[in-house]
Enzyme design. Sequence first.
Site: not given
Length: 253
Positions: A33, A37, A80-81, A202, A221
Amino acid sequence: MNLRDLVYGLYARRVEGRLDHDQVPKHIGVILDGNRRWAKASGGSAVQGHQAGADKISELLGWCSETDVEVVTLWLLSTDNFDRPEAELTPLLGIIENTVRNLAADGRWRLHHVGTLDLLPARTQTVLKEAEEATAGVGGIIVNVAVGYGGRQEIADAVRSLLLEHSAKGTTFEELAEVVSTDLISEHLYTRGQPDPDLVIRTSGEQRLSGFMLWQSAHSEYYFCEVFWPAFRKVDFLRALRDYAARHRRYGS
């Protein structure tokens, strides 16, 4: 090499030297991710961000190989992309195709697609199928490329596959209801036959799964890293492994 890179290199070697390889996760899932950005912060385009993120993947797999990881699942494109603008989605699919080809050509990884092929363009489907076939005999790390992947969709597909299989056998719904179990459903997941992820990483600071491996991550985890994916460094990876090794996994006991 500048001073900062030198310091990071020395620190990474120090962390790696203290890493207990007996406590390394065997299966790591990674939500890659922050490409867009990162690009925005760098003054680049979304496509440049996706390309920079793709270029980071081979580095990650090299680090995994050095630390005895056996399975890596990379979330490259979610269901979703597909809602993204065509001007971004089409180049992104091209980047994914090139990445998969390059990983297959590397010869060190055994590629496996996880996701719904029918949602993808024919060219992307072909690339994924050919990469999986070409690397079927490779003995290295299993690399699950999650393209057109959604956790809810995977569970729906698994249930559909289970129903169709038993329908072909002539099993009645009453008989199926008697034998259906979590193990039976697991046998129809995209990752059937593989261990569930021990650790899910992530990047970008977001602290949610967004539907990633919903079934398989029941006992995983989680490690949330503030760094955008293209800027993810070996020291960030080693910190995640160190953090994982320090945890006491009790599985509800």
